[in-house]
Structure formats: structure tokens, C-alpha cells
Design a protein around this motif. Structure first.
Motif, PDB file in Angstrom:
ATOM      1  N   VAL A  32       0.863  -1.178   0.000  1.00 25.50           N
ATOM      2  CA  VAL A  32       0.000   0.000   0.000  1.00 25.50           C
ATOM      3  C   VAL A  32       0.899   1.227   0.000  1.00 25.50           C
ATOM      4  N   HIS A  33       0.500   2.236  -0.770  1.00 28.92           N
ATOM      5  CA  HIS A  33       1.298   3.445  -0.900  1.00 28.92           C
ATOM      6  C   HIS A  33       0.362   4.643  -0.984  1.00 28.92           C
ATOM      7  N   THR A  35       0.441   9.076  -1.218  1.00 25.71           N
ATOM      8  CA  THR A  35       1.169  10.335  -1.277  1.00 25.71           C
ATOM      9  C   THR A  35       0.225  11.475  -0.913  1.00 25.71           C
ATOM     10  N   LEU A  36       0.768  12.480  -0.259  1.00 25.27           N
ATOM     11  CA  LEU A  36       0.026  13.673   0.130  1.00 25.27           C
ATOM     12  C   LEU A  36       0.866  14.881  -0.244  1.00 25.27           C
ATOM     13  N   ASP A  37       0.283  15.784  -1.021  1.00 22.32           N
ATOM     14  CA  ASP A  37       1.036  16.922  -1.551  1.00 22.32           C
ATOM     15  C   ASP A  37       2.293  16.457  -2.287  1.00 22.32           C
ATOM     16  N   GLY A  38       2.205  15.299  -2.905  1.00 20.81           N
ATOM     17  CA  GLY A  38       3.306  14.766  -3.694  1.00 20.81           C
ATOM     18  C   GLY A  38       4.321  13.956  -2.919  1.00 20.81           C
ATOM     19  N   GLU A  39       4.238  13.968  -1.594  1.00 25.45           N
ATOM     20  CA  GLU A  39       5.225  13.271  -0.765  1.00 25.45           C
ATOM     21  C   GLU A  39       4.662  11.951  -0.249  1.00 25.45           C
ATOM     22  N   PRO A  40       5.463  10.884  -0.267  1.00 23.06           N
ATOM     23  CA  PRO A  40       4.994   9.609   0.287  1.00 23.06           C
ATOM     24  C   PRO A  40       4.776   9.722   1.792  1.00 23.06           C
ATOM     25  N   VAL A  41       3.605   9.303   2.250  1.00 18.80           N
ATOM     26  CA  VAL A  41       3.322   9.271   3.682  1.00 18.80           C
ATOM     27  C   VAL A  41       3.078   7.841   4.162  1.00 18.80           C
ATOM     28  N   VAL A  42       2.803   6.933   3.230  1.00 21.09           N
ATOM     29  CA  VAL A  42       2.674   5.509   3.527  1.00 21.09           C
ATOM     30  C   VAL A  42       3.362   4.745   2.405  1.00 21.09           C
ATOM     31  N   ASP A  43       4.253   3.852   2.758  1.00 26.30           N
ATOM     32  CA  ASP A  43       4.915   2.976   1.785  1.00 26.30           C
ATOM     33  C   ASP A  43       5.215   1.656   2.490  1.00 26.30           C
ATOM     34  N   LEU A  44       4.247   0.742   2.443  1.00 23.80           N
ATOM     35  CA  LEU A  44       4.320  -0.502   3.203  1.00 23.80           C
ATOM     36  C   LEU A  44       4.152  -1.716   2.301  1.00 23.80           C
ATOM     37  N   TRP A  45       4.793  -2.793   2.689  1.00 24.60           N
ATOM     38  CA  TRP A  45       4.619  -4.060   1.985  1.00 24.60           C
ATOM     39  C   TRP A  45       4.864  -5.187   2.977  1.00 24.60           C
ATOM     40  N   GLY A  46       4.359  -6.365   2.629  1.00 30.09           N
ATOM     41  CA  GLY A  46       4.558  -7.498   3.521  1.00 30.09           C
ATOM     42  C   GLY A  46       3.915  -8.757   2.979  1.00 30.09           C
ATOM     43  N   GLY A 367      -2.458   3.816  -3.752  1.00 26.74           N
ATOM     44  CA  GLY A 367      -2.307   2.560  -4.473  1.00 26.74           C
ATOM     45  C   GLY A 367      -2.307   1.385  -3.521  1.00 26.74           C
ATOM     46  N   TYR A 368      -2.961   0.305  -3.930  1.00 28.43           N
ATOM     47  CA  TYR A 368      -2.993  -0.935  -3.154  1.00 28.43           C
ATOM     48  C   TYR A 368      -2.973  -2.088  -4.146  1.00 28.43           C
ATOM     49  N   ALA A 369      -2.074  -3.030  -3.944  1.00 33.90           N
ATOM     50  CA  ALA A 369      -1.964  -4.191  -4.825  1.00 33.90           C
ATOM     51  C   ALA A 369      -1.684  -5.421  -3.991  1.00 33.90           C
ATOM     52  N   MET A 370      -2.261  -6.559  -4.396  1.00 39.28           N
ATOM     53  CA  MET A 370      -2.131  -7.781  -3.610  1.00 39.28           C
ATOM     54  C   MET A 370      -2.196  -8.976  -4.547  1.00 39.28           C
TER      55      MET A 370
END
Length: 395
Positions: A32-33, A35-46, A367-370
Motif C-alpha cells: 500500500v502506498h 502520497t500527500l502533496d506529492g510526498e509519500p506518507v505511507v509505503d508498506l509491503w509485507g 495505491g494498493y496491490a495484492m
């Protein structure tokens, strides 16, 4: 389950919901990713990319994102429209003369983008591997009589959208859809997003884990039930007459990954999906890469069609090429999967639950991908829980 990546403290609940997906909602591998105002605020995977080998989901893992691909294809058309090279109100035959056969000469480009073209399927039997032969599919669609009068209703062109819009892009630009997308979008933005995956990247792909329809509690949407019980119906033609593409395992073949299929063939991850929509959340440009003029964004985000979908048999709402929020929670349990987003947001989900979208008002992309699919065409509780947590964080 070990979760890797980063998450701003403000969005800690997104991480919590992502962890719950693995603990409580049968997630296998995902990313899951945000961005807010162009900056990544969540960038997680597992999780696990390949349950058979035990290969873990890594930062480089990509996966088949199914109909999230439509957002990339629609964007390609809007890039050309924003440059004045494609008129969305012009007839398709201005750019693709052969398309006018069988009474389709008045079909407009906007009809194709809004799922109003009347070509969600073809009636002539398609040979094995048809979806990997661009010329075969575009020639067949050009010769096909529409299944309804174009422009009079909308019905999800689940498998044909990419060939229809993609051929218009090819005729206008002189480049194949995949090459145009790479040259004008994914390359300049540095996205892990391919319409036609290079072979050397195959080791990074997480195989799809299809839903088991015999599993207790799994409810098949009306689209699938109709297709299986009435193969002559439009849903039946769409899901059964595709050259074998929808057979179990075929979408994970090398031939499928290599083909340029603008409706369903995209390979990406959450970072790629959020990155695709990041410029659209910021007025059409990001870090010097302008995809569209800001004046183009209303055509990408405003509702063009809404109401009962002639193909999937539940209500749907579309802008020109992009999905809009649709609340189907009042429908029978097998058809409740929809898409709950703010009205300003636009994007596209993929079969089984993946999702990418832009929210220009919030200046946010998601974005969310699984790899493990849910039973329906819309997003399910895994993706929706992440979206809800993002907006709770925003207040």
C-alpha cells in the motif's frame, strides 16, 4: 507477519489496518502506498509473494493489477487530448476509419472511454491466445456489430476497453499503447508499471492467487453467475469468449505478461499505482513532468455515466475512462462490493481488490496491490479498510 517500509505517524492507523489484513482478512502478500502533496506518507509491503516457494513480498515485488490497467490506458488518451491531438467528442472513425463497420460510424471517442460503445464482447469465437494478438483483436472489434446502440447506455467493457482505447492511442500517436505509456508516463515518472512486462522482470512478479469459489462463505457476483449459467449472454460472451485468457493460471503466463492489454494486463505495485495518480492529484504535473493540463482534469474526474450497468448488472459510475465512487452496500451480499471514495476522487480498481486513485481536493494519491483475490470485481474489505483509514487520518 512482518510489515516493512515506512509510515508517517499521522497515518499510523493505515499501518494498523494493513497488519489486520494479514491477521484477520486472509491477506497473503500486498503493498500500500499513499502520497500527500506529492510526498509519500505511507509505503508498506509485507507477506508472501509466492506461497508455493515461500518467496517473501519485497520492495521490488510487482503483481498483475487487472483492471487498474484501465486507469493507465485512459490516462494515455487524456494525455493526447490535453495536447490537442485527440478530440474526445469526435467520431472514432476520424482516427480509426475501419471502426465504422456495422453501424458504428457515429460512435464517439467519449463513448468508448465511458463504456458506452456497445462492444463489451465479441460474438465470433476467438482462437486461443487471441488477446496476445493486437491486430486480431482490433480487426475483430472493428468488424463487430455493437450489442447496443452506442451512446444509449453504459456497460462495463471489462476485457475490450484496452483494445478499443489503445487502438485510438496507437492511431493518433503512431506508437503502440505500451510504448506510448512507457515513453510519456511511466518512463518520465519512474514508475514500476508495465503494459507489456520485459522478460528480465519476471522473477519480481507475484503469482495471482485466485479466489476459490467452493470455499465456504464465498459468494459469486451476479456477473459470474450469469456467465456460467447463460454462456450466450453478454456476461457469458465477455468471460468465456476471450481465447482462454480467463482460464485459471493463464493470466500468469509469460505470454500474458508480455502482451499489451490495456484493459487488464498491467503489472505494477502500490507504489506504481499511487505514482500514476500523483500528478493528477497535483493539477496534472509532478516534479516537472506534466501529463495533462489542469483544464483536462474535469473530464477525467466528472461523472459521465451513472446507473444500472448493462454488463455487470449492478449500478456503476464512470468518468471518461475512470471509475467514480459507487455505494452498492444495499444490494444482495454477492453484489455489495463497490468503491467508496470522496466524490472528487477518480481512479480504477482491479478484479479481486487492487486499487489506484487520485483525490485532487485532498492532493492525495493512493495505491494498493495484492496477490490473493477477493470474489468480486470491486474492492473488498482489505482495500476499503485502508482507504477508510487514510481519510480518517485526514480528518
Amino acid at each position: 507477519m512482518t510489515i516493512q517500509g515506512s509510515c508517517a505517524p499521522r497515518f499510523a492507523e493505515v499501518r494498523e489496518e494493513f497488519e489486520r489484513n494479514f491477521a484477520e482478512r486472509d491477506e497473503a502478500g500486498a503493498s500500500v502506498h499513499v502520497t500527500l502533496d506529492g510526498e509519500p506518507v505511507v509505503d508498506l509491503w509485507g507477506g508472501v509473494a509466492d506461497p508455493v516457494s515461500g518467496r517473501p513480498w519485497s520492495e521490488e515485488t510487482v503483481v498483475h493489477v487487472w483492471s487498474c490497467t484501465k486507469g493507465a490506458t485512459a490516462l494515455a488518451a487524456h494525455v493526447l487530448a490535453s495536447r490537442g491531438e485527440l478530440d474526445l467528442d469526435a467520431p472514432v472513425v476520424r482516427y480509426w476509419p475501419e471502426y465504422g463497420a456495422e453501424g458504428k460510424d457515429a460512435t464517439l471517442v467519449r463513448h468508448v472511454l465511458a463504456h458506452q460503445a456497445g462492444l463489451p464482447a465479441v460474438t465470433s469465437p476467438l482462437p486461443a491466445g487471441a488477446f496476445y494478438d493486437w491486430n486480431l483483436m482490433t480487426t475483430t472489434l472493428a468488424a463487430q456489430r455493437p450489442l447496443w446502440e452506442p451512446g444509449t447506455r453504459h456497460g462495463y467493457h471489462g476485457l475490450t476497453f484496452g483494445f478499443l482505447v489503445g487502438e485510438i492511442v496507437r492511431r493518433v500517436s503512431g506508437l503502440s499503447l505500451g510504448r506510448f505509456f512507457e515513453k510519456e508516463v511511466s518512463g518520465p515518472l519512474g514508475l514500476d508499471f508495465w503494459l507489456g512486462l520485459p522478460e528480465d522482470l519476471e522473477p519480481h512478479v507475484a503469482p495471482t492467487i485466485p479466489v476459490d469459489p467452493t470455499r465456504p462463505g464465498v459468494l459469486l457476483p451476479s456477473l459470474f453467475v450469469t456467465a456460467l449459467t447463460r454462456p450466450e449472454s453478454v456476461p457469458g460472451l465477455m468471460l468465456l469468449n476471450n481465447g482462454g485468457y480467463m482460464m485459471p493460471g493463464e493470466s500468469d503466463s509469460r505470454a500474458a505478461h508480455a502482451a499489451e492489454m490495456g484493459a487488464i494486463g498491467g503489472i505494477s505495485n502500490a507504489r506504481g499505482l499511487a505514482g500514476l495518480y500523483r500528478p493528477l492529484a497535483l493539477g496534472g504535473a509532478y516534479q516537472g513532468v506534466r501529463l495533462v493540463e489542469e483544464s483536462q482534469l474535469p473530464l477525467m474526474s466528472d461523472v459521465a455515466v451513472a446507473g444500472m450497468d448493462a454488463v455487470v448488472m449492478v449500478p456503476s459510475r464512470f468518468a471518461l475512462g475512470f471509475q467514480k465512487a459507487t455505494d452498492n452496500r444495499y444490494l444482495p451480499p454477492n453484489d455489495r462490493e463497490g468503491l467508496l471514495l470522496p466524490e472528487e476522487a477518480f481512479g480504477h480498481n482491479g478484479m479481486g481488490g487492487s486499487l489506484g486513485f487520485a483525490d485532487p481536493k485532498a492532493r492525495l494519491s493512493f495505491g494498493y496491490a495484492m496477490n490473493r483475490q477477493g470474489p468480486g470485481l470491486g474492492i473488498n474489505e482489505r482495500g476499503q479498510s485502508l482507504v477508510d483509514a487514510v481519510y480518517r487520518a485526514l480528518g
